[in-house]
Structures are given as C-alpha cells and as structure tokens.
Design a protein around this motif. Structure first.
Motif, PDB file in Angstrom:
ATOM      1  N   VAL A  11      -3.063  71.712 -22.414  1.00 50.03           N
ATOM      2  CA  VAL A  11      -3.141  71.351 -23.828  1.00 50.03           C
ATOM      3  C   VAL A  11      -4.600  71.352 -24.266  1.00 50.03           C
ATOM      4  CG1 VAL A  11      -2.514  69.656 -25.587  1.00 50.03           C
ATOM      5  CG2 VAL A  11      -1.081  69.922 -23.542  1.00 50.03           C
ATOM      6  N   MET A  78      -1.883  62.433 -25.757  1.00 54.14           N
ATOM      7  CA  MET A  78      -3.072  63.015 -26.371  1.00 54.14           C
ATOM      8  C   MET A  78      -4.329  62.252 -25.937  1.00 54.14           C
ATOM      9  SD  MET A  78      -3.741  63.158 -30.453  1.00 54.14           S
ATOM     10  CE  MET A  78      -5.256  63.758 -31.181  1.00 54.14           C
ATOM     11  N   ASN A  81      -5.175  62.978 -22.221  1.00 57.46           N
ATOM     12  CA  ASN A  81      -5.807  64.276 -22.018  1.00 57.46           C
ATOM     13  C   ASN A  81      -7.273  64.296 -22.478  1.00 57.46           C
ATOM     14  OD1 ASN A  81      -3.637  65.529 -20.818  1.00 57.46           O
ATOM     15  ND2 ASN A  81      -2.815  66.328 -22.737  1.00 57.46           N
ATOM     16  N   LYS A  87      -6.237  68.743 -18.408  1.00 55.47           N
ATOM     17  CA  LYS A  87      -5.498  68.423 -19.635  1.00 55.47           C
ATOM     18  C   LYS A  87      -4.146  69.125 -19.629  1.00 55.47           C
ATOM     19  CE  LYS A  87      -9.917  68.198 -22.063  1.00 55.47           C
ATOM     20  NZ  LYS A  87     -10.022  66.734 -22.059  1.00 55.47           N
ATOM     21  N   THR A  88      -3.256  68.641 -18.795  1.00 49.87           N
ATOM     22  CA  THR A  88      -1.966  69.308 -18.635  1.00 49.87           C
ATOM     23  C   THR A  88      -0.807  68.395 -19.023  1.00 49.87           C
ATOM     24  OG1 THR A  88      -1.800  68.617 -16.311  1.00 49.87           O
ATOM     25  CG2 THR A  88      -2.860  70.731 -16.769  1.00 49.87           C
ATOM     26  N   CYS A  94       6.768  68.405 -21.707  1.00 50.79           N
ATOM     27  CA  CYS A  94       6.561  69.148 -22.952  1.00 50.79           C
ATOM     28  C   CYS A  94       7.860  69.271 -23.737  1.00 50.79           C
ATOM     29  CB  CYS A  94       5.992  70.526 -22.628  1.00 50.79           C
ATOM     30  SG  CYS A  94       5.557  71.518 -24.067  1.00 50.79           S
ATOM     31  N   THR A 170      -1.531  78.060 -21.900  1.00 54.56           N
ATOM     32  CA  THR A 170      -2.444  77.200 -22.657  1.00 54.56           C
ATOM     33  C   THR A 170      -1.936  77.020 -24.086  1.00 54.56           C
ATOM     34  OG1 THR A 170      -4.344  77.945 -21.347  1.00 54.56           O
ATOM     35  CG2 THR A 170      -4.811  76.881 -23.451  1.00 54.56           C
ATOM     36  N   ILE A 171      -1.618  75.783 -24.443  1.00 51.34           N
ATOM     37  CA  ILE A 171      -1.128  75.457 -25.785  1.00 51.34           C
ATOM     38  C   ILE A 171      -2.323  75.139 -26.675  1.00 51.34           C
ATOM     39  CG2 ILE A 171       0.252  73.863 -27.160  1.00 51.34           C
ATOM     40  CD1 ILE A 171       2.009  73.397 -24.730  1.00 51.34           C
ATOM     41  N   HIS A 173      -3.050  73.450 -29.180  1.00 46.92           N
ATOM     42  CA  HIS A 173      -2.617  72.342 -30.034  1.00 46.92           C
ATOM     43  C   HIS A 173      -2.892  71.055 -29.274  1.00 46.92           C
ATOM     44  CE1 HIS A 173      -0.519  70.445 -33.305  1.00 46.92           C
ATOM     45  NE2 HIS A 173      -0.007  71.593 -33.750  1.00 46.92           N
ATOM     46  N   PHE A 175      -0.334  68.746 -28.980  1.00 45.58           N
ATOM     47  CA  PHE A 175       0.967  68.355 -28.436  1.00 45.58           C
ATOM     48  C   PHE A 175       1.885  69.560 -28.478  1.00 45.58           C
ATOM     49  CE2 PHE A 175       1.605  67.844 -32.933  1.00 45.58           C
ATOM     50  CZ  PHE A 175       2.952  68.030 -33.165  1.00 45.58           C
ATOM     51  N   CYS A 176       3.088  69.403 -27.920  1.00 48.08           N
ATOM     52  CA  CYS A 176       4.032  70.519 -27.839  1.00 48.08           C
ATOM     53  C   CYS A 176       4.819  70.658 -29.140  1.00 48.08           C
ATOM     54  CB  CYS A 176       4.994  70.303 -26.666  1.00 48.08           C
ATOM     55  SG  CYS A 176       4.195  70.367 -25.056  1.00 48.08           S
ATOM     56  N   LYS A 266      -3.321  72.557 -36.519  1.00 46.36           N
ATOM     57  CA  LYS A 266      -3.656  71.335 -35.788  1.00 46.36           C
ATOM     58  C   LYS A 266      -4.110  70.232 -36.737  1.00 46.36           C
ATOM     59  CE  LYS A 266      -6.365  73.335 -32.646  1.00 46.36           C
ATOM     60  NZ  LYS A 266      -7.249  73.460 -31.476  1.00 46.36           N
TER      61      LYS A 266
END
Length: 310
Positions: A11, A78, A81, A87-88, A94, A170-171, A173, A175-176, A266
């Motif tokens: 993330v 959040m 992380n 930061k996973t 998710c 890799t997101i 953002h 959050f999901c 975001k």
C-alpha cells in the motif's frame, strides 16, 4: 474461484515521501480518535436517553455505527503502514477491508435518503408523523438500508474475488478501494467497471436525486409557513442533514462517475471515508439542541454516580 497468485499487496499510502509520514500519522491519528469518540458519544447518548428514541435519532444512531465501522476499517491499518517499512496488507485483509468499506459507503448513502424521507414526513405531514414513522416502519427502513448495503458490498467484493492478481501488487492508494484494485488485475475487468457504474447511478445518483426531491417538498412546505419562527424551527431540523449530504455526495459522485485519477482519487477519498465521519458527530451535536441536552444529562448523571461512589 479465486485464482490469485498475489498473497499480499503493498500500500503506497497518501505519499511515498518518508519525511511526511510522521506528520500524516499525527494528523490522521487525531482525526480517527476525534471521529471515533464523537460517534461513540452520539451512539451512547441516543441509546441511554429515551427522549431520543425517535426515528430521526435512530437513523442518526445507525449513521454513527456505520461511521465507526468505516473509519475503523481503514484508518488503523493506514496508521500502522505509516510506522513500518513493510507497508503491506494481506490478500484476505484487503478483501475484508474492501467489503466493509463498500458496505459502509452504501449504507451511508441509503441512510441519508432515509433521513431525508423522515424529515419530509415530519415537516410535510406533522400531524401524521407518529403514525407514518412508527417503530415498525423505522425498523423496516433500517433493515432495507442494511440489505441494500450488504447486497452492494457482496456484489463488488465477489466480482473482485473472481479476478486474477498475478503482479504487480502495489496499490497506489491508502486502502483497498475498487479502482486501484482493478488497475492491478491480470484478467478482464469490464464486468467490474460496469457494476461500479451501475452502483454509482443507482446508489449515489439515485439516492442523491431522491434526497433532493425530499428537500424540494420540504422547502416548499417551509415557505408556506406564515411565521418566521416557524420557518426557522422547521429549517433547523433538516439543515444539519442537508449540510452533511452535500459534503458527502460531492466527492463520491466525482470519484466514481468520471475516469479515475489516482492522485486526485486519494485526496477525494479522504473526504468521504475520513473527514465526513469526523464532521457528522460535530455537525449533528453542535447544531442539535436535543442531542446537546441529552449529552449534558448523561454527563450530569455520570458525575452524580461518581460523587455517590466516593
């Protein structure tokens, strides 16, 4: 079935710059604690004060619970992380975050419509209000709200679970959310995009239009009131809700109705999943005499109990 090869996602967060993580952590920790405390106080005040056991405040109670779930689904992970290098978030975590966020998003929008209808009945049919909005009707509306929210969340989460994620993971953002996850899929996402658009039209635009129609009738009824005091009192009962609705729908519709931009997305997401749950208790508490009176009564009762225990 889930054919995903990805077991966890990275993330990015609001910013990849390490020097900003401490500032963001402090700000969002403060926001989370204030939002959580504010919504918990409203929920407790409504539950323990029988004078607030009316449809208007039962809907406000439900809104407080939804906001607690929404912020608690997103912000703690959040914040975590922001403090770690890795930061996973796990694939399962998710999907869980996606489900509860989508549920809270749908529940909040339908709740706003239910609250607008409640104010419509109260102002346009004051003599029949207690008959129309009785306890059974109120419970039925809340059940419909929850059913729509759960169905919406199951559909979107189920469609995401059918996608293949074979890398990258890799997101972009904090959050999901649906759009960033669709960008990572190795399989076709056309069905997901169509359902997001349908949900946005049916829930976001549909609820917004129904809310506007309710307030159209409300404003017309207020204008027919002869006394200035009567107009002021009638408008004060729905001004808080109208303010919250305006703050909530604008970023949601902007995010999902247009081509998604990761940077702007975001920032806008912060408004409807962080700022709005913070503002809801502040707006409804500061602008509502009944809630303030109930809070003072609860605090006085607690103080009296403390004195007796001593």
């Amino acid at each position: 079935m889930n054919h995903s090869a990805v077991t966890e996602f990275v993330v990015v967060g609001l910013s990849g710059r390490p020097e900003l993580q401490g500032i963001f952590f402090t700000i969002f920790l403060f926001i989370y604690l204030v939002a959580l405390l504010g919504n918990v106080i409203i929920v407790i005040a409504i539950i323990y004060n029988t004078t607030l056991h009316s449809p208007m405040y039962l809907f406000l109670l439900a809104l407080g619970v939804v906001d607690i779930i929404c912020t608690s689904t997103i912000i703690p992970k959040m914040l975590e992380n922001m403090l770690v290098l890795d930061k996973t978030i796990s694939y399962e975590g998710c999907m869980s975050q996606l489900f509860f966020f989508t549920w809270s998003l749908g529940a909040e929008m339908v709740l706003f419509t239910a609250m607008a209808y409640d104010r419509y009945v109260a102002i346009c049919f004051p003599l029949r209000y207690s008959t129309i909005m009785n306890r059974n009707m109120c419970m039925a509306v809340l059940c419909i709200v929850m059913a729509i929210a759960i169905a919406n969340s199951w559909i979107h989460t189920g469609l995401i679970l059918r996608l293949t994620f074979c890398g990258p993971n890799t997101i972009d953002h904090f959050f999901c959310e649906i759009p960033p996850l669709l960008a990572l899929s190795c399989s076709p996402v056309r069905t997901n995009e169509v359902m997001v658009f349908v949900a946005d039209i049916a829930l976001a635009m549909g609820d917004f239009i129904l809310t506007c129609i309710s307030y159209g009738f409300i404003i017309a009824a207020i204008l027919r009131i002869r006394t200035t005091e009567g107009k002021r009192k009638a408008f004060s009962t729905c001004s808080s809700h109208l303010l919250v609705v305006s703050l909530y729908y604008s970023p949601v519709i902007y995010t999902y109705i247009r081509p998604y931009n990761f940077t702007i997305g975001k920032v806008i997401s912060v408004f409807y999943c962080v700022i709005t749950p913070l503002l809801n208790p502040l707006i409804y508490t500061l602008r509502n005499k009944d809630v303030k009176k109930a809070l003072k009564k609860s605090l006085a009762r607690k103080k009296l109990l403390l004195v007796k225990n001593r």
